[in-house]
Design a protein around this motif. Structure first.
Motif, PDB file in Angstrom:
ATOM      1  N   ARG B 499       0.822  -1.199   0.000  1.00  0.00           N
ATOM      2  CA  ARG B 499       0.000   0.000   0.000  1.00  0.00           C
ATOM      3  C   ARG B 499       0.861   1.256   0.000  1.00  0.00           C
ATOM      4  NH1 ARG B 499      -3.887   1.527   4.379  1.00  0.00           N
ATOM      5  NH2 ARG B 499      -5.267   3.056   3.420  1.00  0.00           N
ATOM      6  N   ASN B 500       1.905   1.266   0.798  1.00  0.00           N
ATOM      7  CA  ASN B 500       2.711   2.485   0.888  1.00  0.00           C
ATOM      8  C   ASN B 500       3.775   2.599  -0.188  1.00  0.00           C
ATOM      9  OD1 ASN B 500       1.346   3.571   2.975  1.00  0.00           O
ATOM     10  ND2 ASN B 500       2.926   3.272   4.523  1.00  0.00           N
ATOM     11  N   ALA B 501       4.305   1.447  -0.612  1.00  0.00           N
ATOM     12  CA  ALA B 501       5.381   1.535  -1.596  1.00  0.00           C
ATOM     13  C   ALA B 501       4.888   1.265  -3.006  1.00  0.00           C
ATOM     14  CB  ALA B 501       6.503   0.561  -1.233  1.00  0.00           C
ATOM     15  N   GLY B 502       3.717   0.648  -3.119  1.00  0.00           N
ATOM     16  CA  GLY B 502       3.278   0.151  -4.415  1.00  0.00           C
ATOM     17  C   GLY B 502       3.065   1.200  -5.476  1.00  0.00           C
ATOM     18  N   ASP B 503       2.717   2.403  -5.070  1.00  0.00           N
ATOM     19  CA  ASP B 503       2.431   3.439  -6.065  1.00  0.00           C
ATOM     20  C   ASP B 503       3.568   4.434  -6.231  1.00  0.00           C
ATOM     21  OD1 ASP B 503      -0.240   2.617  -6.761  1.00  0.00           O
ATOM     22  OD2 ASP B 503      -0.806   3.218  -4.734  1.00  0.00           O
ATOM     23  N   ASP B 504       4.629   4.239  -5.477  1.00  0.00           N
ATOM     24  CA  ASP B 504       5.738   5.190  -5.568  1.00  0.00           C
ATOM     25  C   ASP B 504       6.402   5.100  -6.941  1.00  0.00           C
ATOM     26  OD1 ASP B 504       5.115   5.708  -2.997  1.00  0.00           O
ATOM     27  OD2 ASP B 504       6.888   4.766  -2.115  1.00  0.00           O
ATOM     28  N   ARG B 505       6.903   6.212  -7.371  1.00  0.00           N
ATOM     29  CA  ARG B 505       7.600   6.255  -8.654  1.00  0.00           C
ATOM     30  C   ARG B 505       8.905   7.005  -8.467  1.00  0.00           C
ATOM     31  NH1 ARG B 505       5.246   2.664  -9.341  1.00  0.00           N
ATOM     32  NH2 ARG B 505       3.430   2.211 -10.607  1.00  0.00           N
ATOM     33  N   SER B 506       9.916   6.539  -9.163  1.00  0.00           N
ATOM     34  CA  SER B 506      11.200   7.214  -9.086  1.00  0.00           C
ATOM     35  C   SER B 506      12.012   6.814 -10.302  1.00  0.00           C
ATOM     36  CB  SER B 506      11.934   6.775  -7.813  1.00  0.00           C
ATOM     37  OG  SER B 506      13.254   7.224  -7.859  1.00  0.00           O
ATOM     38  N   TYR B 507      12.626   7.743 -10.932  1.00  0.00           N
ATOM     39  CA  TYR B 507      13.466   7.382 -12.068  1.00  0.00           C
ATOM     40  C   TYR B 507      14.500   8.464 -12.278  1.00  0.00           C
ATOM     41  CZ  TYR B 507      11.148  10.966 -14.820  1.00  0.00           C
ATOM     42  OH  TYR B 507      10.694  12.167 -15.264  1.00  0.00           O
ATOM     43  N   ASN B 508      15.518   8.126 -13.015  1.00  0.00           N
ATOM     44  CA  ASN B 508      16.365   9.181 -13.559  1.00  0.00           C
ATOM     45  C   ASN B 508      16.636   8.894 -15.015  1.00  0.00           C
ATOM     46  OD1 ASN B 508      18.912   7.549 -13.524  1.00  0.00           O
ATOM     47  ND2 ASN B 508      18.479   7.637 -11.327  1.00  0.00           N
ATOM     48  N   ILE B 509      16.862   9.942 -15.714  1.00  0.00           N
ATOM     49  CA  ILE B 509      17.095   9.813 -17.148  1.00  0.00           C
ATOM     50  C   ILE B 509      18.237  10.741 -17.479  1.00  0.00           C
ATOM     51  CG2 ILE B 509      15.348  11.567 -17.759  1.00  0.00           C
ATOM     52  CD1 ILE B 509      14.672   9.651 -20.145  1.00  0.00           C
ATOM     53  N   GLY B 510      19.131  10.275 -18.305  1.00  0.00           N
ATOM     54  CA  GLY B 510      20.275  11.132 -18.594  1.00  0.00           C
ATOM     55  C   GLY B 510      21.128  10.563 -19.700  1.00  0.00           C
ATOM     56  N   GLY B 511      22.089  11.358 -20.078  1.00  0.00           N
ATOM     57  CA  GLY B 511      23.008  10.937 -21.121  1.00  0.00           C
ATOM     58  C   GLY B 511      24.419  11.111 -20.638  1.00  0.00           C
ATOM     59  N   ASN B 512      25.291  10.301 -21.149  1.00  0.00           N
ATOM     60  CA  ASN B 512      26.698  10.545 -20.871  1.00  0.00           C
ATOM     61  C   ASN B 512      27.555   9.979 -21.985  1.00  0.00           C
ATOM     62  OD1 ASN B 512      26.214   7.892 -20.190  1.00  0.00           O
ATOM     63  ND2 ASN B 512      27.954   7.861 -18.808  1.00  0.00           N
ATOM     64  N   GLY B 513      28.765  10.463 -22.042  1.00  0.00           N
ATOM     65  CA  GLY B 513      29.653   9.998 -23.084  1.00  0.00           C
ATOM     66  C   GLY B 513      30.710  11.029 -23.378  1.00  0.00           C
ATOM     67  N   ASN B 514      31.298  10.910 -24.548  1.00  0.00           N
ATOM     68  CA  ASN B 514      32.318  11.886 -24.924  1.00  0.00           C
ATOM     69  C   ASN B 514      32.456  11.957 -26.438  1.00  0.00           C
ATOM     70  OD1 ASN B 514      33.538   9.332 -25.167  1.00  0.00           O
ATOM     71  ND2 ASN B 514      35.576  10.204 -24.914  1.00  0.00           N
ATOM     72  N   ILE B 515      33.031  13.054 -26.885  1.00  0.00           N
ATOM     73  CA  ILE B 515      33.463  13.140 -28.285  1.00  0.00           C
ATOM     74  C   ILE B 515      34.962  13.350 -28.265  1.00  0.00           C
ATOM     75  CG2 ILE B 515      31.307  14.025 -29.245  1.00  0.00           C
ATOM     76  CD1 ILE B 515      32.583  16.815 -29.116  1.00  0.00           C
ATOM     77  N   TYR B 516      35.627  12.815 -29.232  1.00  0.00           N
ATOM     78  CA  TYR B 516      37.080  12.959 -29.214  1.00  0.00           C
ATOM     79  C   TYR B 516      37.649  13.093 -30.606  1.00  0.00           C
ATOM     80  CZ  TYR B 516      36.967   7.937 -30.231  1.00  0.00           C
ATOM     81  OH  TYR B 516      36.720   6.717 -30.790  1.00  0.00           O
ATOM     82  N   LEU B 517      38.824  13.670 -30.634  1.00  0.00           N
ATOM     83  CA  LEU B 517      39.603  13.773 -31.857  1.00  0.00           C
ATOM     84  C   LEU B 517      40.861  12.969 -31.658  1.00  0.00           C
ATOM     85  CD1 LEU B 517      39.635  17.620 -32.370  1.00  0.00           C
ATOM     86  CD2 LEU B 517      38.497  15.952 -33.831  1.00  0.00           C
ATOM     87  N   LEU B 518      41.240  12.271 -32.689  1.00  0.00           N
ATOM     88  CA  LEU B 518      42.445  11.463 -32.622  1.00  0.00           C
ATOM     89  C   LEU B 518      43.334  11.898 -33.774  1.00  0.00           C
ATOM     90  CD1 LEU B 518      43.151   9.152 -30.732  1.00  0.00           C
ATOM     91  CD2 LEU B 518      42.151   7.589 -32.383  1.00  0.00           C
ATOM     92  N   LEU B 519      44.488  12.436 -33.450  1.00  0.00           N
ATOM     93  CA  LEU B 519      45.374  12.921 -34.491  1.00  0.00           C
ATOM     94  C   LEU B 519      46.646  12.102 -34.503  1.00  0.00           C
ATOM     95  CD1 LEU B 519      43.975  15.637 -33.149  1.00  0.00           C
ATOM     96  CD2 LEU B 519      45.528  16.751 -34.726  1.00  0.00           C
ATOM     97  N   LYS B 520      47.062  11.722 -35.708  1.00  0.00           N
ATOM     98  CA  LYS B 520      48.347  11.033 -35.813  1.00  0.00           C
ATOM     99  C   LYS B 520      49.145  11.764 -36.868  1.00  0.00           C
ATOM    100  CE  LYS B 520      46.505   6.825 -34.077  1.00  0.00           C
ATOM    101  NZ  LYS B 520      46.362   5.383 -34.119  1.00  0.00           N
ATOM    102  N   PRO B 521      49.621  12.968 -36.560  1.00  0.00           N
ATOM    103  CA  PRO B 521      50.239  13.827 -37.572  1.00  0.00           C
ATOM    104  C   PRO B 521      51.525  13.256 -38.117  1.00  0.00           C
ATOM    105  CG  PRO B 521      50.471  14.779 -35.386  1.00  0.00           C
ATOM    106  CD  PRO B 521      49.610  13.586 -35.236  1.00  0.00           C
ATOM    107  N   ILE B 522      52.332  12.640 -37.307  1.00  0.00           N
ATOM    108  CA  ILE B 522      53.537  11.991 -37.813  1.00  0.00           C
ATOM    109  C   ILE B 522      53.614  10.610 -37.210  1.00  0.00           C
ATOM    110  CG2 ILE B 522      54.879  14.078 -38.273  1.00  0.00           C
ATOM    111  CD1 ILE B 522      56.203  13.605 -35.499  1.00  0.00           C
ATOM    112  N   ASP B 523      54.451   9.836 -37.795  1.00  0.00           N
ATOM    113  CA  ASP B 523      54.580   8.454 -37.372  1.00  0.00           C
ATOM    114  C   ASP B 523      54.910   8.388 -35.884  1.00  0.00           C
ATOM    115  OD1 ASP B 523      54.409   5.835 -37.939  1.00  0.00           O
ATOM    116  OD2 ASP B 523      56.553   5.595 -38.344  1.00  0.00           O
ATOM    117  N   GLY B 524      54.125   7.617 -35.143  1.00  0.00           N
ATOM    118  CA  GLY B 524      54.408   7.397 -33.731  1.00  0.00           C
ATOM    119  C   GLY B 524      53.790   8.414 -32.803  1.00  0.00           C
ATOM    120  N   LEU B 525      53.266   9.502 -33.347  1.00  0.00           N
ATOM    121  CA  LEU B 525      52.711  10.556 -32.498  1.00  0.00           C
ATOM    122  C   LEU B 525      51.181  10.479 -32.532  1.00  0.00           C
ATOM    123  CD1 LEU B 525      53.236  13.123 -30.757  1.00  0.00           C
ATOM    124  CD2 LEU B 525      52.996  14.436 -32.862  1.00  0.00           C
ATOM    125  N   THR B 526      50.585  10.402 -31.384  1.00  0.00           N
ATOM    126  CA  THR B 526      49.119  10.389 -31.302  1.00  0.00           C
ATOM    127  C   THR B 526      48.673  11.486 -30.358  1.00  0.00           C
ATOM    128  OG1 THR B 526      49.246   8.001 -31.509  1.00  0.00           O
ATOM    129  CG2 THR B 526      47.111   8.935 -30.864  1.00  0.00           C
TER     130      THR B 526
END
Lengths: 599, 1100
Positions: B499-526
């Motif tokens: 009765r007390n817990a049955g109707d309770d509601r709780s949630y979270n919604i969200g996003g996470n992550g990343n964007i990245y650049l990867l450069l290898k301008p010369i041999d061996g360099l990242t």
């Protein structure tokens, strides 16, 4: 063609190099900028709080003072911190016992049996809560010393209130622990911890009350302390020290001239029961109150310290929800017995089987649950009994007649009575209570730290010791006369008459003919008038009779409440004061805090 | 409370910081701009070169048996150019003559081939050699061969079928050196500790997902995870410097692969968790309860020398108890005979909330059974991955729906993840990892996200406090409860849950992550630049309903609702350069990172007695006494510089140095920055010439490392400030004498310590990796020691100085952890078709507080009904139990009289040991009684494979830990909430015959030092256990058969989990978690119970 390749390659290399350079520069720039920013970047201001400068203004100091008042009813949510000292004042004094059953809040068990030691955690919270009050008062005073925008009049008032409250906190600590460290706002925290505890703290307490008396206005707003509260407390401090002459002088002034903080001349209310009614808060009898309110966002601003102190399993027929604590003692019930002329049995014979107040304990515990055969007491009784304790068959405020064992959690353990003072009325549910928490038992009547009847009875003590016995009788009879006003005696719900056979009268001069019997009468009147209000134990200790009175109480009560009190005893020279909490000795060192004798 | 004063000294800084953040972002844009400019030029030039020099290489990648390895990778060494094999193991890649192709496949040894004249290169990879396994350390990757540190890798497939809500639970027993304490609640957090406990709190490891530190991993879907790496020692973890002291758990999610055909997989797991009713502690049935109530009355009387009085309102007044016909009939209790049913019916109709008619349940209600249920669990994941020559992607969508075994508990998570990386130019790639998650956890018990359930008086405990004689419902169908007199104050847990817990509601919604650049301008360099972050929003609604049938009724309908949001971000830039000079190989790595751990706001409110309790009606506008709270938090900013140099000579001698400098807003200006160095080295003995002429040892590497790491989790960011604040309960006061509402006041809320600085852990690690008999036997052993200095400890302030203000944390204490982690893997073939793998993970740990503060020898844990079980003391481990030592019971009055004086002493009560020998039992006789920290934890996996059928069992063991069984306080004393339910140990309570063999003291009402009133060794039980956590069969259908069905993979598995536990512990479950300085206390622990799962893995 080959040349083309060479030049392309060179061009490429150059381009690559320039690109690399550009990129490197970018990265370098990023690093450099980030570094130069990093100090600011790494400073984040705190949220939702204030710094020194902000509380140092007049408004800030007013806020600190309100914070100091807030410490009156405790800080750490522990029920031992309650300003009414229902455990350390009333239960230890024999007005009541823990109530409930053995396992519930069992850390009170050894306390009420005088078997506890210095590790008792509730007493540590009491110590901490009151010293937090001292600390807050000192914060007000320290801020005032540095404030620039406060007028001298305001300084006097703010300092007066702070010192009055500090005096109160010290007084509370003194009466519990006897030996305490004292210090004022000029001492730095690092030095405070090096101050040893000492019993010699009255000068500090007197000075605080004297300052407040000298500096506070008579009319200071309903919720605040005023000049006359300070005066009354100062007189009480004298009384505790046996300075009867000084006490008398001060009490005379208070009784003659005192007004409440909202300007009403001190007076006894007509109706004893109305002292404990929230609708009547800040009445003419309130000398010093702890204000209580609902709808504040926290039940700590209501009487949270009393939330357990209601009858048990009442359903909606009774107040509170919980928990059957603080049950008045059988001995206290018997004390309300009066003789044919309406006077109490000062010789102690009220506990004799012939005089004892009939209660249903025998019927439930001894005679096998035959509660149906219980017949209400027909003898003479002080009418205050039915304002002070819930008894079977007697109307319980505007709820129902107390049904007996149905409202008691463990009859054999805690006896037949329920608390009745400081209980709210059915008509006040959710309007004069705070209903926002797990129990309904957050009442909002003010607890009165000093009320005018208390002042009169203390003054009577001073008069007795000064030898002015007639004046003492006058004071005691003022209190009795109010109780004798039959207009306010408890009546049956059907209005068929009074709920019991009340018979009370004023003392004749004979009782006050000599100092010893006058003293006897004054002291007994305190027991009856102020029962359950947290004074009894401290009175017994300062009168030097604690050991005798409490041991005979334990022995008497232990006949009935065998599991609770069987074998318990009060140790003279030890149990008059509480142990200095062991955690505090652990922190400050035994060379700074000396343990009280016997612990 | 909000800031009231505009001239707050720190305010201008806020504006500046905003401006600076803008600056940082503009720089990022500038960086992007300059790169895209460069791209155009480069593309053109490169194309011109490519035409003449490249050739297309094709071939097949198989295992040694010729079975194709779909998805195996081929990469041109030193570039990001690569391709993946198709389902038949075929690959195609364009490369220049002279390029070195590196072929890799997870779990197989990589191999290298140089491109020559031949356009076809077929390779076969050998299974099992872990040396070339890639270790993802968050910022960089390296191979197992190269690593000099203590690192453990857990492969995704090892974890796939464990039915947990949160991925970290899967680490239990899988990684030597990692301990996991969890409970059976879906969606709970767990206590994860890497190599012991460094501090008094905040010992959770740092979690890094795809290079971005995250506060929690509860959003992760297990099926999305590619690898889990645990960085255990300073050599591995100190690249994370100030946040690494508790170890680092690095997750990478699935990425797809370049030049790989798009594949779709579907994983389905579905099953049931069983509440294990049979395993729940046994309670007295109604008859026995009545009988033992009267026995207690007789014992009470004997103790006080009086005549027994039978006063229970239900059981009659005769020595032989009787059970009534009605427990309660509209106010009458313990009714024998009939009642006026018509009158009670009428009363009920007039006042249905307040009239009850309760008949006894003579068979006895099993309340644990009533509050639990078999709980279904389903998880479905759809994954799509693939790639082109210039990019790769992974898309995952998952839905998990799981009920808890306790009514109204549920966990739901929907997650969508999209990871991709695309080449803009041969030297430039952009990528992103992004997940959006909906997560809802309902009905969770216990603080700290469920971690605190063990010592919580939850509804699990209620099930053991509610007498068996009370039915769930009364005769009117209302919930029955303790309105029936004589049963003390338990509340009907079914009502509370439904009765007390049955109707309770709780949630979270969200996003996470990343964007990245990867450069290898010369041999061996990242060069890598990554901007990561997380945003989350949560909301909850709670309803509670008035119920008057309890002895302590809930008198009001109440309602509460609230929302919050947060935003965190991390900006990381790193540069790596790798070069081989003859036999010298150098890898240099450096970076700069700025981050905020999460800033946001919250608002919530509550109130009572809305006009209508209709769910659609209720909100904060329609309640009485509405009470609103809100607040904000700004998170913690970090700014860090770090670098690492790896050197090796001829792949024989390895040396690595790491340094990181961190600054944090948690600390004041005086000590804001900390520098954390580490060095480590390794000697690959196997590469030495003298190891070549033997065939016993197939691999041997000896490693050693030393380093420092920091921790600041256990300190409030405001620790540096002295502050005043208001608090409704503690600084508000109705100063005008009003009855409603209070005025705001202030008090000092915090005493600042501007000098606080990082806690520093110094770690030493020595270990070796040994392979024998062609790696059929592998042993990885690490001996380690971690000394934490400058531990932040809130030295308790004397009460006289005022205790409302938080004491400042000061760097004063120290702690020592030491241990041995070792892993043994044995694999082989019994017959040609039957192969086996046995993996043992073992962790030995000792933990000791070595110093607290001058004059402070201990601090105590929490108090439970007056019992204080834990003392954290110098010379002991964290969470050590403390109390009186029970020497036996007082078996006679003579024994009472002759024993040292003890408060409350009496026949049949606890007799304590006079530890200090002073002839009297005082608090000084309390002593240490064992610790919640296990000496050993370990896991064993036994895997058998016969043709297409795989059999796996997984065992987990914890040894040498004690549990404080506080639930016995409720069930094993008659006097604790007298009348409430009691356990069957009542029947072995003290009698003269049982003497010291009794399981509990004499059955009586008294509660004092000698009975239920003190902490003592009777509560302490051995918590060691061995548990069969998983028993599974997995069948992989034949490749040619499923191809006919149009599938690439089809696996069917069935598993049974947590089906058998061997333990002496008498409580529900021996895994008892909690906060580090106060764990191992079982008040009403939530058990881990058996679950049964069917899982399908389908590849399209």
């Amino acid at each position: 063609m080959y040349n083309f390749f060479i030049s392309l390659k060179q061009k490429l290399t150059m381009k690559t190099m320039s690109r690399v350079k550009k990129l490197t520069l970018c990265v370098m720039a990023l690093l450099v900028v980030s570094i130069s920013c990093s100090d600011e970047f790494l400073e984040i201001a705190p949220t939702g709080s204030l710094a020194d400068a902000q509380v140092g203004t007049k408004d800030g100091i007013e806020g600190l003072l309100i914070g100091t008042y807030a410490a009156l009813n405790g800080v750490f949510g522990n029920r031992f911190e309650g300003p009414n000292h229902w455990i350390t004042g009333s239960i230890l004094g024999g007005d009541a016992n823990k109530g409930t059953d053995a396992g519930d809040y069992s850390s009170i068990n050894p306390v009420q049996r005088f078997e506890h030691d210095a590790t008792q955690g509730d007493l540590n919270n009491l110590w901490r809560g009151r010293f937090e009050g001292v600390s807050r008062a000192n914060a007000v005073l320290a801020a005032l010393a540095n404030a620039t925008d406060v007028t001298p009049a305001d300084v006097a008032r703010l300092a007066g209130e702070a010192r009055m409250l500090r005096g109160h906190f010290y007084f509370d600590l003194k009466k519990h622990f006897n030996s305490i460290p004292v210090f004022d706002e000029t001492i730095a925290p690092t030095d405070i911890v090096a101050i040893p505890n000492t019993p010699d703290v009255w000068p500090q307490i007197e000075a605080d009350f004297q300052f407040a008396f000298d500096n506070l206005p008579a009319v200071n707003g309903a919720g605040r302390v005023n000049k006359w509260a300070a005066g009354a407390y100062l007189a009480k401090a004298y009384l505790y020290q046996g300075k009867f002459a000084q006490a008398k002088t001060m009490f005379d002034d208070v009784i003659a001239n005192g007004v409440t903080s909202d300007g009403q001349a001190y007076a006894l209310l007509d109706d004893y029961a109305q002292i404990y009614n929230a609708e009547n808060d800040n009445h003419a009898e309130s000398v010093m109150d702890v204000e209580s309110a609902n709808n504040t966002g926290s039940t700590q601003n209501a009487n949270a310290f009393d939330d357990l102190n209601y009858p048990y399993n009442t359903g909606p027929d009774g107040p509170g929800n919980c928990c059957g604590f603080f049950q008045p003692s059988i001995e206290l019930g018997n004390s309300f017995r009066t003789d044919a002329s309406g006077l109490p049995l000062l010789d102690g014979s009220y506990n004799d089987p012939a005089n004892a107040v009939a209660n249903n304990f025998q019927h439930v515990v001894v005679d096998g649950n035959d509660e149906g055969t219980f017949v209400e007491d027909a003898g003479n009784l002080d009418p205050r009994i039915d304002h002070s304790m819930g008894r079977m068959g007697i109307p319980y405020l505007d709820w129902i007649e107390h049904p007996g064992s149905a409202w008691i959690r463990s009859f054999p353990y805690a006896g037949p009575y329920s608390p009745k003072k400081y209980i709210y009325y059915r008509s006040q549910e959710n309007s004069f209570t705070d209903g926002s928490s797990w129990t309904r038992g957050y009442a909002i009547m003010n607890y009165t730290i000093i009320r005018f009847a208390d002042v009169l009875l203390m003054a009577a003590e001073a008069e007795v010791e000064a030898g002015t016995l007639d004046q003492a009788r006058t004071y005691v009879n003022m209190v009795r006369a109010r109780a004798a006003n039959s207009a306010h005696w408890v009546r049956e719900y059907d209005d068929s008459g009074f709920a019991a056979n009340y018979n009370i009268s004023e003392y004749p001069p004979a009782q006050f003919a000599d100092q010893a019997s006058a003293r006897e009468a004054v002291r007994f009147e305190r027991k009856l008038e102020l029962s359950g209000e947290g004074h009894r134990f401290f009175d017994l200790v300062r009168w030097g009779v604690a050991s005798d009175v409490i041991n005979s109480y334990l022995q008497f009560e232990g006949q009935f409440l065998v599991t609770k009190f069987g074998g318990a005893s009060f140790t003279a020279g030890k149990n008059e004061f509480q142990p200095i909490p062991q955690p505090q000795i652990d922190i400050q060192g035994p060379d700074i805090l000396t343990q009280n004798p016997g612990y | 409370m909000i800031l009231k004063n505009d001239d707050h000294s720190l305010k201008p800084c806020v504006r500046q910081r905003f401006a600076k953040q803008t600056k940082v972002f503009s720089l990022l844009l500038f960086l992007l701009g300059s790169i895209s400019y460069a791209v155009e030029a480069a593309d053109f030039e490169k194309m011109a070169v490519v035409e003449t020099l490249q050739q297309t290489i094709t071939g097949t990648i198989t295992d040694t048996q010729g079975v194709p390895l779909p998805g195996a990778n081929v990469v041109i060494k030193g570039t990001t150019t690569g391709a993946a094999a198709d389902f038949d193991g075929n690959y195609s890649i364009t490369a220049n003559a002279g390029d070195v192709l590196v072929f890799t496949y997870t779990g197989y040894t990589s191999t290298e081939r140089t491109v020559g004249a031949d356009n076809v290169i077929n390779v076969s990879l050998e299974e099992g050699l872990a040396l070339d396994e890639v270790v993802v350390t968050g910022y960089t990757t390296e191979t197992k061969r190269e690593t000099t540190a203590a690192v453990s890798i857990v492969k995704a497939e090892e974890l796939a079928a464990i039915p947990s809500g949160n991925v970290e639970q899967q680490l239990q027993g899988r990684v030597a050196g990692v301990t996991v304490l969890t409970n059976g609640q879906p969606g709970t957090t767990s206590q994860i500790r890497v190599r012991g406990f460094g501090a008094f709190g905040g010992n959770e490891p740092l979690y890094v997902v795809d290079g971005v530190p995250v506060g929690s991993t509860d959003f992760l879907n297990p099926d999305d995870i590619a690898t889990t790496t645990v960085l255990k020692d300073a050599a591995a973890a100190s690249i994370y410097g100030a946040r690494a002291a508790n170890g680092v758990v690095v997750y990478t999610t699935k990425q797809g692969a370049r030049s790989k055909k798009t594949e779709v997989f579907v994983n389905v797991s579905s099953g049931l968790t069983d509440p294990n009713v049979a395993g729940s502690p046994e309670m007295l049935n109604p008859q026995d309860m009545a009988e033992y109530t009267h026995i207690a009355y007789r014992n009470n009387a004997a103790a006080t020398g009086t005549t027994p009085q039978y006063t229970h309102p239900q059981y009659g007044d005769q020595p032989t108890p009787r059970l009534p016909d009605y427990l309660h009939a509209n106010g009458a209790n313990g009714v024998v005979g009939t009642v006026d049913l018509a009158a009670i019916q009428a009363a009920y109709e007039a006042d249905p909330e307040n009239v009850f008619l309760i008949r006894p349940n003579l068979e006895g209600t099993n309340w644990y059974k009533e509050i639990t249920r078999p709980a279904p669990l389903t998880r479905v994941t759809l994954g799509i991955d693939g790639g082109t020559e210039r990019g790769r992607f992974y898309f995952g969508f998952s839905a998990q729906d799981q009920d808890g075994i306790v009514l109204s508990q549920s966990f739901t998570r929907y997650a969508a993840r999209f990871n991709s990386e695309w080449d803009i130019a041969p030297w430039l790639a952009v990528g992103e990892n992004f997940q959006v998650t909906y997560r809802s956890v309902l009905g969770l018990f216990g603080g700290d996200g469920g971690l605190g359930v063990a010592d919580d008086e939850s509804e699990v405990l209620s099930a053991y406090r509610m007498p068996t004689i009370i039915p769930v419902f009364d005769e009117f169908g209302s919930y029955a409860s303790t309105r029936a007199a004589g049963f003390n104050n338990p509340r009907n847990p079914v009502r509370r849950l439904v009765r007390n817990a049955g109707d309770d509601r709780s949630y979270n919604i969200g996003g996470n992550g990343n964007i990245y650049l990867l450069l290898k301008p010369i041999d061996g360099l990242t060069i890598r630049s990554s901007l990561g972050g997380a945003y989350g929003n949560s909301h909850f609604v709670n309803y509670n309903f008035r119920y008057l049938g309890d002895s302590e009724p809930e008198a009001s309908n109440s309602f509460s609702e609230g929302s919050s949001y947060f935003l965190s971000w991390t900006f990381t830039n790193t540069v790596q350069y790798e070069k081989l000079f003859g036999k010298h190989k150098i890898k240099a790595f450096g970076g700069v990172e700025a981050l905020n751990t999460g800033a946001g706001r919250f608002v919530n409110g509550n109130g009572i007695n809305p006009f209508s309790t209709d769910l659609d009606f209720q909100n904060l506008n329609v309640v009485q006494s509405p009470n609103v709270n809100s607040g904000q938090f700004k998170g913690v900013n970090f700014y860090s510089l770090f670098g690492k140099v790896d050197y090796n000579w001829d792949e024989k001698y390895y040396l690595t140095g790491v340094i990181r400098r961190d600054g944090s807003s948690r600390f004041g200006g005086n000590n804001r920055f900390g520098t954390f160095p580490a060095v480590s080295g390794a000697w690959r003995v196997i590469a030495e010439p003298f190891m070549q002429n033997q065939d016993i040892i197939s691999d041997l590497k000896i490693r050693g490392g030393w380093g420092e790491m920091g921790n600041s989790n256990n300190v409030d960011p405001n620790n540096q400030f002295s502050l005043f604040a208001s608090n409704r309960g503690n600084t508000f006061y109705p100063i005008d004498g009003q009855n409603s509402g209070a005025n705001e006041g202030f008090a000092q809320s915090r005493i600042g310590n501007p000098d606080a600085k990082w806690e520093t852990s110094t770690t030493t690690n020595i270990g070796f990796d040994l392979g024998m008999f062609n790696d059929k036997l592998e042993i990885i052993l690490d001996w380690w020691e971690k000394d934490t200095e400058d531990l932040l400890f809130q030295v308790p302030l004397a009460g006289v100085t005022g205790n409302f203000a938080s004491a400042p944390a000061v760097n004063i204490a120290s702690m020592r952890n030491a241990g041995v982690d070792f892993q043994i893997v044995n694999r082989g073939n019994i017959t040609e078709d039957l192969s086996y793998t046995v993996t043992l993970n073992n962790s030995f740990l000792t933990n000791e507080i070595t110093f607290l503060a001058d004059g402070i020898e201990f601090f105590d844990g929490g108090s439970y009904r007056g019992i204080r079980p834990i003392r954290n003391a110098v010379g002991q481990s964290l969470s050590t139990f403390f109390g009186y030592k029970v020497a036996g019971y007082f078996n006679s009055q003579a024994e009472v009289d002759s024993s040292p004086a003890q408060d409350g002493a009496g026949i049949g009560r606890f007799r304590y040991e006079d530890v200090n020998g002073d002839g009297v039992i005082t608090p000084d006789d309390r002593t240490f009684l064992g610790s919640a920290v296990p000496d050993y934890t370990g896991g064993a996996t036994i895997n058998l494979r016969y043709k297409n059928l795989e059999f796996e069992t997984y065992w987990y063991a914890s040894l040498g830990n004690e549990i404080w069984n506080q639930s016995k306080w409720f069930t094993d004393f008659f006097g604790t909430f007298e009348g409430s339910a009691k356990g069957v140990r009542a029947k072995q309570s003290w009698t003269p015959e049982l003497g010291n063999n009794a399981a509990a003291p004499i059955w009586e009402s008294a509660s004092n030092l000698s009975t239920s009133g003190a902490e003592n060794s009777w509560y302490v039980e051995d918590g060691s256990f061995l548990r069969l956590q998983r028993l599974a069969f997995i069948y992989s259908f034949d490749q040619d058969m499923i191809e006919k069905w149009g599938l690439t993979k089809f696996k069917l598995g069935v598993s049974a989990n947590n089906i058998w536990t061997i333990t002496d512990y008498s409580g529900l479950d021996p895994v008892v978690s909690g906060p580090d300085t106060n764990f191992g206390i079982d008040v009403g622990n939530f058990p881990v119970t058996p679950s049964y799962l069917i899982s399908l893995e389908i590849g399209l």
